[in-house]
Design a protein around this motif. Sequence first.
Motif, PDB file in Angstrom:
ATOM      1  N   THR A  34      15.685  17.400   7.501  1.00  0.00           N
ATOM      2  CA  THR A  34      14.530  17.961   6.935  1.00  0.00           C
ATOM      3  C   THR A  34      13.558  16.850   7.035  1.00  0.00           C
ATOM      4  O   THR A  34      13.809  15.499   7.506  1.00  0.00           O
ATOM      5  N   LEU A  35      12.223  17.270   6.736  1.00  0.00           N
ATOM      6  CA  LEU A  35      11.309  16.256   7.119  1.00  0.00           C
ATOM      7  C   LEU A  35      11.552  14.893   6.244  1.00  0.00           C
ATOM      8  O   LEU A  35      11.439  13.766   6.801  1.00  0.00           O
ATOM      9  N   ASP A  36      11.897  14.909   4.957  1.00  0.00           N
ATOM     10  CA  ASP A  36      11.938  13.850   4.005  1.00  0.00           C
ATOM     11  C   ASP A  36      13.100  12.886   4.622  1.00  0.00           C
ATOM     12  O   ASP A  36      13.051  11.778   4.529  1.00  0.00           O
ATOM     13  N   LYS A  37      14.145  13.662   4.842  1.00  0.00           N
ATOM     14  CA  LYS A  37      15.373  13.054   5.519  1.00  0.00           C
ATOM     15  C   LYS A  37      15.287  12.071   6.828  1.00  0.00           C
ATOM     16  O   LYS A  37      15.661  10.848   6.837  1.00  0.00           O
ATOM     17  N   GLN A  69       0.729  14.983   4.966  1.00  0.00           N
ATOM     18  CA  GLN A  69       2.292  14.840   4.361  1.00  0.00           C
ATOM     19  C   GLN A  69       3.188  13.721   4.721  1.00  0.00           C
ATOM     20  O   GLN A  69       3.756  12.948   3.824  1.00  0.00           O
ATOM     21  N   VAL A  70       2.721  13.282   6.062  1.00  0.00           N
ATOM     22  CA  VAL A  70       3.562  11.990   6.654  1.00  0.00           C
ATOM     23  C   VAL A  70       2.910  10.846   5.759  1.00  0.00           C
ATOM     24  O   VAL A  70       3.581   9.856   5.297  1.00  0.00           O
ATOM     25  N   LEU A  71       1.647  10.725   5.731  1.00  0.00           N
ATOM     26  CA  LEU A  71       0.851   9.661   4.778  1.00  0.00           C
ATOM     27  C   LEU A  71       1.462   9.742   3.475  1.00  0.00           C
ATOM     28  O   LEU A  71       1.747   8.622   2.834  1.00  0.00           O
ATOM     29  N   ARG A  75       3.248   6.482   1.415  1.00  0.00           N
ATOM     30  CA  ARG A  75       2.991   5.592   0.258  1.00  0.00           C
ATOM     31  C   ARG A  75       3.826   5.851  -0.775  1.00  0.00           C
ATOM     32  O   ARG A  75       4.002   5.066  -1.556  1.00  0.00           O
ATOM     33  N   GLN A  76       4.523   6.946  -1.039  1.00  0.00           N
ATOM     34  CA  GLN A  76       5.604   7.136  -1.935  1.00  0.00           C
ATOM     35  C   GLN A  76       6.789   6.154  -1.671  1.00  0.00           C
ATOM     36  O   GLN A  76       7.108   5.639  -2.710  1.00  0.00           O
ATOM     37  N   ARG A  77       7.094   6.386  -0.426  1.00  0.00           N
ATOM     38  CA  ARG A  77       8.055   5.266  -0.115  1.00  0.00           C
ATOM     39  C   ARG A  77       8.027   3.874  -0.377  1.00  0.00           C
ATOM     40  O   ARG A  77       8.650   3.189  -0.900  1.00  0.00           O
ATOM     41  N   PHE A  78       6.706   3.572   0.199  1.00  0.00           N
ATOM     42  CA  PHE A  78       6.525   1.998  -0.118  1.00  0.00           C
ATOM     43  C   PHE A  78       6.287   1.842  -1.546  1.00  0.00           C
ATOM     44  O   PHE A  78       6.698   0.849  -1.979  1.00  0.00           O
ATOM     45  N   ARG A  79       5.494   2.422  -2.454  1.00  0.00           N
ATOM     46  CA  ARG A  79       5.501   2.287  -3.682  1.00  0.00           C
ATOM     47  C   ARG A  79       6.971   2.348  -4.553  1.00  0.00           C
ATOM     48  O   ARG A  79       7.148   1.367  -5.382  1.00  0.00           O
ATOM     49  N   GLY A  80       7.806   3.088  -4.102  1.00  0.00           N
ATOM     50  CA  GLY A  80       9.022   3.194  -4.758  1.00  0.00           C
ATOM     51  C   GLY A  80       9.730   1.905  -4.330  1.00  0.00           C
ATOM     52  O   GLY A  80      10.484   1.243  -5.329  1.00  0.00           O
ATOM     53  N   ALA A 133      -5.412   3.528   0.750  1.00  0.00           N
ATOM     54  CA  ALA A 133      -4.659   3.675  -0.551  1.00  0.00           C
ATOM     55  C   ALA A 133      -3.126   2.725  -0.126  1.00  0.00           C
ATOM     56  O   ALA A 133      -2.444   1.950  -0.669  1.00  0.00           O
ATOM     57  N   LEU A 134      -2.609   3.234   1.126  1.00  0.00           N
ATOM     58  CA  LEU A 134      -1.374   2.796   1.569  1.00  0.00           C
ATOM     59  C   LEU A 134      -1.823   1.311   1.862  1.00  0.00           C
ATOM     60  O   LEU A 134      -0.799   0.186   1.699  1.00  0.00           O
ATOM     61  N   GLY A 135      -2.879   0.846   2.329  1.00  0.00           N
ATOM     62  CA  GLY A 135      -3.085  -0.349   3.102  1.00  0.00           C
ATOM     63  C   GLY A 135      -3.159  -1.374   1.800  1.00  0.00           C
ATOM     64  O   GLY A 135      -2.800  -2.634   1.729  1.00  0.00           O
ATOM     65  N   GLU A 136      -3.793  -0.950   0.663  1.00  0.00           N
ATOM     66  CA  GLU A 136      -4.016  -1.794  -0.682  1.00  0.00           C
ATOM     67  C   GLU A 136      -2.503  -2.129  -0.931  1.00  0.00           C
ATOM     68  O   GLU A 136      -2.259  -3.270  -1.339  1.00  0.00           O
ATOM     69  N   MET A 137      -1.829  -1.131  -0.982  1.00  0.00           N
ATOM     70  CA  MET A 137      -0.211  -1.521  -1.519  1.00  0.00           C
ATOM     71  C   MET A 137       0.488  -2.471  -0.629  1.00  0.00           C
ATOM     72  O   MET A 137       1.059  -3.589  -0.950  1.00  0.00           O
ATOM     73  N   ILE A 138       0.262  -2.456   0.582  1.00  0.00           N
ATOM     74  CA  ILE A 138       0.702  -3.571   1.750  1.00  0.00           C
ATOM     75  C   ILE A 138       0.319  -4.754   1.484  1.00  0.00           C
ATOM     76  O   ILE A 138       0.912  -5.720   1.498  1.00  0.00           O
ATOM     77  N   LEU A 139      -1.113  -4.695   1.359  1.00  0.00           N
ATOM     78  CA  LEU A 139      -1.618  -6.058   1.262  1.00  0.00           C
ATOM     79  C   LEU A 139      -1.302  -6.661  -0.072  1.00  0.00           C
ATOM     80  O   LEU A 139      -0.907  -8.276  -0.153  1.00  0.00           O
ATOM     81  N   GLN A 140      -1.089  -5.937  -1.209  1.00  0.00           N
ATOM     82  CA  GLN A 140      -1.141  -6.730  -2.411  1.00  0.00           C
ATOM     83  C   GLN A 140       0.351  -7.048  -2.581  1.00  0.00           C
ATOM     84  O   GLN A 140       0.981  -7.898  -3.343  1.00  0.00           O
TER      85      GLN A 140
END
Length: 478
Positions: A34-37, A69-71, A75-80, A133-140
Amino acid sequence: AGGRATAEAPVETDTDEMVFMPTEGGGYQLKGGTLDKVLCRLTHDKHTAAEEDAHAFVLGYDKFASAAQVLDFLRQRFRGAVEASEGAGAGAGAGRDDARNVMVNVVMFAEKWVALRGDVVSGDDELVVSFGALGEMILQSGVLVGMLRDSTATLNALMEMLQNTVPPPLWEQHRDGLQRQRPTPRSSVLRLQAAAQKLQVYEEVDRIVSVRVRGRVSNKAAKLLGAGGNQPQSGPENTLLDYEPVQVAQQLTLLTHCLLTKLSHQELLSMRFRDKEATPNFFWLKTVTNRVSFVLMSEILRQSDVNARARVIETIIRIAEVCYNMSNFDTLVSITSMLESTAIHRLRQTWAKVHKRAPGRWDALSELTGVAGRALERKQAELTPPCVPCVGLMLKHVINYAEEPTYLDADGEKRIINFNKMRKVGRTVKLLKDAQDIAYLFDQESGILNFLVSKPPYESEDDCFERSVALEAKKPQA
């Protein structure tokens, strides 16, 4: 997922959401999911996903998912992963390592995405905000600094996208620290020097081909032609036998690689090969390749003496052999196809001389490219740059892969994505891009190039066949 079947990692087993397949090396890799997997496997916490797998997904995800959807997943994967790292206790080193691995893999996936298809993000305002938003998490998170410091990757595409999507104050805050960590190895300097040389040489190749084949001159080319020294040669005084086979093979390789660098993966995957407007670079490559074929064919047919024709064919075979040794498979196939054309193949008296003077050489060459090109296909899969893969074989693969189903479950109800199909397409595109990135550093020789793309005496199959019959008439049937 490759290489997981080791003493430390158990054999992968299928689930309702993932299907695996064995590799030749004794490991396992993802066949579908599946897409998530699938995205979870590409941003795994235990290993770095194979580059070709990320490459494959980025090229083909839009057949079953949107960029949003991919983005959102990234973001959720990185935040987790950030939350897992912050929540791990002092003694939970393995947990923090796993979380960092996920962050690193998300960054690497994002780099691959924007490097191959950054226009998808930059062309959509909502995606720009989401990527920011993903970039902010990556930088921080600080993971980017560590990756650059450890020379994990240069991340050029991602860095440029971050600069354009994250809030300017945040970028300014991190910019200097990132720039200090960015590696500038000697290999990068050499690559830039090679790129400059490639640009200069290929511009001259483009000029000669445009003048000779298109029959029109750009303003820049007109100025160069007006200078006098580089003006194309004309007249019948030059023949193929005036040049060394190695020199001709080098110029053919330079010419074909120059044309190949213009072919986009979008043209390759579109399968609209009969649509000149949709695939202009493919049509141009085909046009120039055909011109060269008729030039070489004319060199054989212009010879009235059978021994002279045999010498020309021997020379062309030698040129094809050198092209093969230079990993120029496209010209190799083009030459063998020309020699197998009706107008040339039927010259029995000529070929008898060739086989007598150079026994076995043509048989070895035709065996390599014959039987649907299977031997060449195996060798093409092992090519390393600099190289010119056979475009015809790549097109054949793309067409065959397109016939495979998008989903592994017949009704598509579970939406088990056929990731192995995506992987095959990704390998083909990666072969194209790898070949385009590394240039052949041959000196451009205007005289030979002008000869190879000049207007041939016989420029159609009918012309060639008519001349062939005139040279060696058909034998009357008994």
